[in-house]
Design a protein around this motif. Structure first.
Motif, PDB file in Angstrom:
ATOM      1  N   SER A 104       5.614 -25.949  26.252  1.00  0.00           N
ATOM      2  CA  SER A 104       6.034 -26.943  27.242  1.00  0.00           C
ATOM      3  C   SER A 104       5.249 -28.237  27.097  1.00  0.00           C
ATOM      4  N   SER A 105       3.947 -28.119  26.790  1.00  0.00           N
ATOM      5  CA  SER A 105       3.104 -29.312  26.709  1.00  0.00           C
ATOM      6  C   SER A 105       3.067 -29.917  25.310  1.00  0.00           C
ATOM      7  N   ARG A 106       3.078 -29.073  24.273  1.00  0.00           N
ATOM      8  CA  ARG A 106       2.945 -29.563  22.894  1.00  0.00           C
ATOM      9  C   ARG A 106       4.260 -29.617  22.131  1.00  0.00           C
ATOM     10  N   GLY A 107       5.249 -28.869  22.600  1.00  0.00           N
ATOM     11  CA  GLY A 107       6.529 -28.873  21.906  1.00  0.00           C
ATOM     12  C   GLY A 107       6.848 -27.540  21.264  1.00  0.00           C
ATOM     13  N   ARG A 108       8.145 -27.311  21.016  1.00  0.00           N
ATOM     14  CA  ARG A 108       8.588 -26.048  20.412  1.00  0.00           C
ATOM     15  C   ARG A 108       8.151 -25.943  18.952  1.00  0.00           C
ATOM     16  N   VAL A 218      12.308 -28.324   9.963  1.00  0.00           N
ATOM     17  CA  VAL A 218      12.911 -28.138  11.290  1.00  0.00           C
ATOM     18  C   VAL A 218      12.433 -29.245  12.228  1.00  0.00           C
ATOM     19  N   PRO A 219      13.330 -29.884  12.984  1.00  0.00           N
ATOM     20  CA  PRO A 219      12.931 -30.938  13.915  1.00  0.00           C
ATOM     21  C   PRO A 219      12.506 -30.366  15.269  1.00  0.00           C
ATOM     22  N   GLU A 220      11.895 -31.185  16.068  1.00  0.00           N
ATOM     23  CA  GLU A 220      11.551 -30.788  17.431  1.00  0.00           C
ATOM     24  C   GLU A 220      12.824 -30.644  18.265  1.00  0.00           C
ATOM     25  N   SER A 221      12.743 -29.862  19.326  1.00  0.00           N
ATOM     26  CA  SER A 221      13.885 -29.679  20.226  1.00  0.00           C
ATOM     27  C   SER A 221      14.290 -31.014  20.849  1.00  0.00           C
ATOM     28  N   PRO A 222      15.556 -31.402  20.725  1.00  0.00           N
ATOM     29  CA  PRO A 222      15.998 -32.669  21.323  1.00  0.00           C
ATOM     30  C   PRO A 222      15.817 -32.687  22.842  1.00  0.00           C
ATOM     31  N   ALA A 223      16.118 -31.568  23.512  1.00  0.00           N
ATOM     32  CA  ALA A 223      16.000 -31.528  24.966  1.00  0.00           C
ATOM     33  C   ALA A 223      14.543 -31.664  25.398  1.00  0.00           C
ATOM     34  N   TRP A 224      13.625 -31.044  24.658  1.00  0.00           N
ATOM     35  CA  TRP A 224      12.209 -31.163  25.012  1.00  0.00           C
ATOM     36  C   TRP A 224      11.736 -32.606  24.836  1.00  0.00           C
ATOM     37  N   LEU A 225      12.126 -33.238  23.745  1.00  0.00           N
ATOM     38  CA  LEU A 225      11.732 -34.625  23.512  1.00  0.00           C
ATOM     39  C   LEU A 225      12.226 -35.525  24.643  1.00  0.00           C
ATOM     40  N   ALA A 226      13.464 -35.314  25.061  1.00  0.00           N
ATOM     41  CA  ALA A 226      14.046 -36.177  26.088  1.00  0.00           C
ATOM     42  C   ALA A 226      13.472 -35.887  27.468  1.00  0.00           C
ATOM     43  N   CYS A 227      13.380 -34.618  27.826  1.00  0.00           N
ATOM     44  CA  CYS A 227      13.018 -34.255  29.204  1.00  0.00           C
ATOM     45  C   CYS A 227      11.511 -34.200  29.435  1.00  0.00           C
ATOM     46  N   GLN A 228      10.752 -33.801  28.420  1.00  0.00           N
ATOM     47  CA  GLN A 228       9.306 -33.666  28.605  1.00  0.00           C
ATOM     48  C   GLN A 228       8.525 -34.872  28.109  1.00  0.00           C
ATOM     49  N   LYS A 229       9.017 -35.523  27.078  1.00  0.00           N
ATOM     50  CA  LYS A 229       8.301 -36.666  26.505  1.00  0.00           C
ATOM     51  C   LYS A 229       8.965 -38.005  26.826  1.00  0.00           C
ATOM     52  N   GLY A 230      10.173 -37.966  27.355  1.00  0.00           N
ATOM     53  CA  GLY A 230      10.867 -39.211  27.659  1.00  0.00           C
ATOM     54  C   GLY A 230      11.417 -39.911  26.433  1.00  0.00           C
ATOM     55  N   GLU A 231      11.415 -39.260  25.263  1.00  0.00           N
ATOM     56  CA  GLU A 231      11.908 -39.865  24.027  1.00  0.00           C
ATOM     57  C   GLU A 231      13.395 -39.548  23.879  1.00  0.00           C
ATOM     58  N   VAL A 232      14.188 -40.142  24.748  1.00  0.00           N
ATOM     59  CA  VAL A 232      15.601 -39.817  24.820  1.00  0.00           C
ATOM     60  C   VAL A 232      16.351 -40.223  23.555  1.00  0.00           C
ATOM     61  N   LEU A 233      16.082 -41.407  23.052  1.00  0.00           N
ATOM     62  CA  LEU A 233      16.790 -41.872  21.856  1.00  0.00           C
ATOM     63  C   LEU A 233      16.482 -40.990  20.660  1.00  0.00           C
ATOM     64  N   ARG A 234      15.211 -40.618  20.491  1.00  0.00           N
ATOM     65  CA  ARG A 234      14.837 -39.746  19.381  1.00  0.00           C
ATOM     66  C   ARG A 234      15.504 -38.374  19.527  1.00  0.00           C
ATOM     67  N   GLY A 235      15.508 -37.853  20.740  1.00  0.00           N
ATOM     68  CA  GLY A 235      16.161 -36.567  20.974  1.00  0.00           C
ATOM     69  C   GLY A 235      17.648 -36.636  20.685  1.00  0.00           C
ATOM     70  N   ARG A 297       8.546 -33.392  35.107  1.00  0.00           N
ATOM     71  CA  ARG A 297       7.257 -32.740  35.290  1.00  0.00           C
ATOM     72  C   ARG A 297       7.401 -31.237  35.097  1.00  0.00           C
ATOM     73  N   SER A 298       6.551 -30.656  34.238  1.00  0.00           N
ATOM     74  CA  SER A 298       6.586 -29.216  33.998  1.00  0.00           C
ATOM     75  C   SER A 298       6.012 -28.466  35.184  1.00  0.00           C
ATOM     76  N   VAL A 299       6.569 -27.287  35.451  1.00  0.00           N
ATOM     77  CA  VAL A 299       6.057 -26.402  36.495  1.00  0.00           C
ATOM     78  C   VAL A 299       5.253 -25.305  35.822  1.00  0.00           C
ATOM     79  N   GLY A 300       4.040 -25.074  36.302  1.00  0.00           N
ATOM     80  CA  GLY A 300       3.115 -24.164  35.653  1.00  0.00           C
ATOM     81  C   GLY A 300       3.431 -22.698  35.870  1.00  0.00           C
ATOM     82  N   PHE A 301       2.668 -21.867  35.153  1.00  0.00           N
ATOM     83  CA  PHE A 301       2.867 -20.422  35.143  1.00  0.00           C
ATOM     84  C   PHE A 301       2.761 -19.823  36.544  1.00  0.00           C
ATOM     85  N   TRP A 302       1.733 -20.207  37.303  1.00  0.00           N
ATOM     86  CA  TRP A 302       1.555 -19.666  38.652  1.00  0.00           C
ATOM     87  C   TRP A 302       2.398 -20.402  39.678  1.00  0.00           C
ATOM     88  N   GLN A 303       2.739 -21.651  39.392  1.00  0.00           N
ATOM     89  CA  GLN A 303       3.561 -22.417  40.319  1.00  0.00           C
ATOM     90  C   GLN A 303       4.945 -21.814  40.506  1.00  0.00           C
TER      91      GLN A 303
END
Length: 515
Positions: A104-108, A218-235, A297-303
């Motif tokens: 979630s924090s570093r990417g797939r 293999v590229p990074e997940s497009p959805a992760w780039l857009a939703c977690q990193k804000g890199e929508v165009l790259r995703g 914003r990611s939701v944590g394991f205990w959250q």
């Protein structure tokens, strides 16, 4: 008329998508491979026998020792072997719990590359192990890789698969697991003699090296780039390459809209760029379509456990993961060769290969069912079939009907492939939103490996205890039948249907919450 069914699926699949699927599923393939790797050579590895089948008796005439300082076998008690087998699942638990937050924090992609390295090291240690502790270290490391893979790969597949066929592509995780099981059982049938069993474990090194090499393209997940990193165009550019240059992405990426209102739908002039070859190159400066960085914003394991919005999903995924294991499939996958040796009308090692083949074929054949019948329906059919097969297996063993025992084992594994095998892995990513999917997958796979450990560690002990207490064999399968009945009631009450639902809010029938 728009293409439907298989035609629609073939229309949505590109060679690039197939390449990505082949590479990333090497991770769960190794899970299945290492899970069953010690099944066939158990008696040879532990110095109880020199060989297990007529085939290996002939092959044992050829030298199998890799080096003089490496012994042919490692003396183990039943308890020591059970520990070596089950410690793989404890490693899996660690890998599953760590993989969710990490990916979630570093990417797939970095997470998958790290698992390939862990697999490589663990397989190498297993191959040259000379004692129980060293073998246990190798099994722990391959378990960590397996746990991480079974969290990350289903997530990645769900994020690159065409939306209308996510149920179908979700089966690829379980298909690859079954390929791994079939491969290791087949090698075990021919290499369970002398020290040749080490080649079974050494093959894991080759597979891990192939995975690591393949992940370089293999590229990074497009959805992760857009939703977690804000890199929508790259995703969007990566997703365009996966879908094909002529495919419109607007409806698919609409869910990428950020919290600050940034739109994932590209303006016309940028859509033209996305269709060009140059646009397939990833830009060095990340930015969103709107020019501002937008992320979820990611939701944590205990959250996720503490938040009432996500708690029902955690209960559901943990429950179905326990059902997957406690209905008893790994009693066959991990212990069938020694367990069924005197109870079946054929070589148990050969039957194990047949079982693995049927499991693979059934999984492939049933891959369209979640998108047609629904995820929940497939799970309930699977539980009912496994429970009935467990009962039939228990009775056939009790009354000595060997043919019925063999048939019951085959149906037992076949019904697992209908739903309990593949569906839980895909449902974890469908019951929550993108912000909580990593943590939910960690809970799901953590529960899976905890339940697998219970079966791996205590099944042989409980089996012996029940047989001693009541006399004869087969009593443990009455227990698995009872578990199936209980889990059937649980799934009916607490697990929602996700087929045809566009997001988690629709699955649970609620209004989307705005924080």
């Amino acid at each position: 008329m728009a293409p439907t069914g298989l035609r629609q699926c073939m229309h949505d699949v590109t060679p690039y998508l197939i390449t990505l699927m082949l590479v990333v599923t090497l991770g769960p393939l190794q899970f299945g491979y290492h899970l069953a790797a010690l099944n066939a050579p158990q008696d040879v590895l532990t110095c109880r026998k020199k060989t297990i089948t007529a085939a290996t008796k002939m092959l044992s005439k050829f030298p199998g020792r890799a080096a003089p300082e490496i012994p042919d076998c490692i003396p183990m008690t039943e308890a020591a072997f059970a520990t070596v087998s089950s410690i793989f699942t404890l490693g899996g638990l660690v890998g599953a719990l760590a993989a969710g937050p990490f990916c979630s924090s570093r990417g797939r992609l970095p997470a998958m590359r790290l698992t390939a390295i862990v697999y490589l090291i663990g397989s190498g240690i297993e191959t040259i192990a000379t004692s129980v502790p060293i073998m246990a270290v190798g099994r722990t490391l391959t378990g960590v890789g397996a746990g991480a893979s079974t969290v990350i790969v289903p997530l990645y597949i769900s994020e690159i698969a065409p939306p209308a066929e996510r149920g179908f592509f979700g089966f690829f995780t379980q298909i690859s697991v079954n390929v791994g099981i079939l491969l290791t059982q087949t090698l075990g049938y021919f290499l369970s003699y002398g020290s040749a069993w080490r080649w079974i474990l050494g093959t894991g090194v080759i597979i891990a090296a192939a995975q690591g090499t393949g992940l370089l393209v293999v590229p990074e997940s497009p959805a992760w780039l857009a939703c977690q990193k804000g890199e929508v165009l790259r995703g969007r550019r990566i997703l365009q390459r996966i879908r094909g240059k002529d495919v419109s992405l607007d409806s698919e990426v609409a869910a990428w809209d950020g919290e600050d209102g940034a739109s994932a739908v590209a303006p016309a002039e940028e859509q033209g760029l996305l269709g060009s070859e140059d646009a397939l190159e990833v830009p060095t400066t990340p930015r969103s379509i709107s020019g501002s960085k937008s992320s979820v914003r990611s939701v944590g394991f205990w959250q996720v456990l503490g938040d009432p919005l996500y708690r029902p999903a955690i209960i559901a995924v943990v429950g179905i993961m326990f059902a997957q294991q406690l209905c008893g499939v790994n009693s066959i996958i991990m212990y069938s060769v020694s367990l069924l040796e005197d109870l079946l009308p054929m070589s148990s090692a050969l039957l194990t290969i047949i079982i693995s083949g049927i499991n693979l074929v059934t999984t492939i054949a049933c891959s369209p069912l979640p998108d047609r019948l629904g995820r929940k329906t497939c799970i309930l059919l699977s539980i009912a079939g496994q429970g009935t097969s467990s009962l039939a297996l228990a009775l056939s063993i009790r009354f000595g009907v060997k043919i019925l025992s063999a048939v019951s084992v085959l149906f037992f594994v076949a019904f697992f492939a209908v739903g309990l095998g593949p569906v839980p892995f895909m449902m974890a990513s469908e019951l929550v939103g993108q912000e909580a999917v990593g943590a939910t997958q960690s809970w799901a796979l953590g529960a899976n490996y905890a339940a697998t450990f219970l079966v791996a560690q205590f099944f042989p002990i409980i089996n012996v205890a029940l047989n001693h207490r009541f006399g004869g064999a087969g009593w443990v399968y009455f227990l698995f039948a009872a578990f199936a009945a209980g889990f059937g009631l649980f799934v009916s009450a607490f697990v929602p249907e996700t087929k045809g639902k566009k997001d988690a809010d629709e699955v649970w029938g609620r209004t989307r919450r705005i924080d």
